[in-house]
Design a protein around this motif. Structure first.
Motif, PDB file in Angstrom:
ATOM      1  N   TYR A 138      -2.339  -6.677  -2.550  1.00 52.55           N
ATOM      2  CA  TYR A 138      -3.406  -5.678  -2.659  1.00 52.55           C
ATOM      3  C   TYR A 138      -2.872  -4.268  -2.479  1.00 52.55           C
ATOM      4  O   TYR A 138      -1.937  -4.030  -1.724  1.00 52.55           O
ATOM      5  N   LEU A 139      -3.525  -3.338  -3.162  1.00 48.96           N
ATOM      6  CA  LEU A 139      -3.102  -1.936  -3.129  1.00 48.96           C
ATOM      7  C   LEU A 139      -3.754  -1.172  -1.983  1.00 48.96           C
ATOM      8  O   LEU A 139      -3.285  -0.124  -1.580  1.00 48.96           O
ATOM      9  N   LYS A 140      -4.879  -1.695  -1.493  1.00 48.28           N
ATOM     10  CA  LYS A 140      -5.548  -1.081  -0.339  1.00 48.28           C
ATOM     11  C   LYS A 140      -6.082  -2.213   0.511  1.00 48.28           C
ATOM     12  O   LYS A 140      -6.406  -3.281   0.004  1.00 48.28           O
TER      13      LYS A 140
ATOM     14  N   VAL B  77       0.870  -1.163   0.000  1.00 43.56           N
ATOM     15  CA  VAL B  77       0.000   0.000   0.000  1.00 43.56           C
ATOM     16  C   VAL B  77       0.913   1.219   0.000  1.00 43.56           C
ATOM     17  O   VAL B  77       1.894   1.258   0.739  1.00 43.56           O
ATOM     18  N   GLY B  78       0.603   2.198  -0.834  1.00 37.87           N
ATOM     19  CA  GLY B  78       1.384   3.432  -0.830  1.00 37.87           C
ATOM     20  C   GLY B  78       2.701   3.317  -1.569  1.00 37.87           C
ATOM     21  O   GLY B  78       3.613   4.099  -1.335  1.00 37.87           O
ATOM     22  N   GLY B  79       2.801   2.342  -2.460  1.00 35.21           N
ATOM     23  CA  GLY B  79       4.046   2.156  -3.208  1.00 35.21           C
ATOM     24  C   GLY B  79       3.958   2.734  -4.607  1.00 35.21           C
ATOM     25  O   GLY B  79       3.061   3.518  -4.927  1.00 35.21           O
ATOM     26  N   SER B  80       4.898   2.339  -5.449  1.00 33.25           N
ATOM     27  CA  SER B  80       4.894   2.773  -6.846  1.00 33.25           C
ATOM     28  C   SER B  80       5.307   1.585  -7.709  1.00 33.25           C
ATOM     29  O   SER B  80       5.751   0.555  -7.190  1.00 33.25           O
TER      30      SER B  80
ATOM     31  N   ASP C  85       2.981   0.103   3.402  1.00 35.89           N
ATOM     32  CA  ASP C  85       3.105  -1.204   4.048  1.00 35.89           C
ATOM     33  C   ASP C  85       2.933  -2.297   3.004  1.00 35.89           C
ATOM     34  O   ASP C  85       2.503  -2.050   1.879  1.00 35.89           O
ATOM     35  N   SER C  86       3.275  -3.523   3.414  1.00 38.70           N
ATOM     36  CA  SER C  86       2.953  -4.672   2.579  1.00 38.70           C
ATOM     37  C   SER C  86       1.541  -5.142   2.964  1.00 38.70           C
ATOM     38  O   SER C  86       1.000  -4.728   3.978  1.00 38.70           O
TER      39      SER C  86
END
Length: 239
Positions: free
Chosen positions: A135-137, A6-9, A183-184
């Protein structure tokens, strides 16, 4: 409570050449990292439900979850060896090694990660990298099309232990941010937490293991501490 990013690129091709997508019945289920031409390392909890190696395939050399780019190599799994002390209730000793059916050929996009020595010190607040197709969220069950990466900070063990009511063991380490946001998450489990050393080499510091929620404040990701398990890993892959 597995992990996703989450919060990555988006990662670029060849940026994480040790990253593996483990597919169970052709669905991305967990991450892993390449140790040698014949061995991968992942989290033991990925295989409690599906211990049969025949159900799994490893995709290497790709950043696409579909494995559609030209450098993708799909490998069969011959053996899954979880740590004999793995405890599903506490997530202690959450590590497994996987033997490939045939050796993979290293390319620009397929390379092993470095295993740290037992005495290798990864200092608190060092910035390291996580990668995966999770998952992204947290409650938004959408997996990304391409490999995601994020920078996380290694957290103080005593502090993290207090955040998780002292459920941490010596085989665990925390990374992330106290304010959350990065986070992962589910689907990243078993994937690598790598730290770059001054030599430019990336060392496997942790394996995505567990956490409460994803990217929540005061709930950083918990990772298997590789320095504490490297001797077992080396024994298992050389037996």
């Amino acid at each position: 409570t597995a992990s996703r990013i989450v919060g990555g690129s988006e990662a670029s091709r060849g940026e994480f050449p040790w990253q593996v997508s483990l597919r169970e019945s052709n669905e991305h289920f967990c991450g892993a990292a390449i140790l040698t031409e014949k061995w991968l390392v992942s989290a033991a909890h990925c295989f409690t439900e599906f211990p049969d190696p025949a159900m799994w395939a490893a995709y290497t050399g790709t950043t696409s979850i579909r494995g559609s780019d030209s450098g993708t190599v799909k490998m069969g799994i011959a053996r899954i060896i979880p740590h004999p002390s793995y405890n599903a209730d506490t997530a202690d000793y959450d590590v497994a090694v996987l033997e490939l059916k045939r050796p993979v050929t290293f390319t620009k996009y397929i390379q092993p990660v470095c295993l740290p020595g037992a005495g290798h010190h990864f200092p608190t607040s060092k910035k390291c990298l996580i990668s995966g197709w999770g998952y992204l969220k947290e409650d938004f069950l959408v997996k990304p099309e391409f490999l995601q990466k994020a920078t996380v900070e290694l957290l103080d063990q005593t502090l993290c232990s207090s955040l998780y009511s002292h459920a941490l063991t010596d085989r665990m380490m925390c990374a992330g941010y106290l304010e959350g946001k990065i986070d992962s998450c589910q689907g990243d489990s078993g994937g690598p937490l790598v730290c770059q050393e001054p030599s430019g080499k990336f060392f496997l510091a942790g394996i995505v293991s567990w956490g409460i929620g994803c990217a929540e404040a005061r709930r950083p990701g918990v990772y298997t501490r590789v320095t504490k398990l490297r001797d077992w890993i080396l024994d298992a892959i050389s037996a």
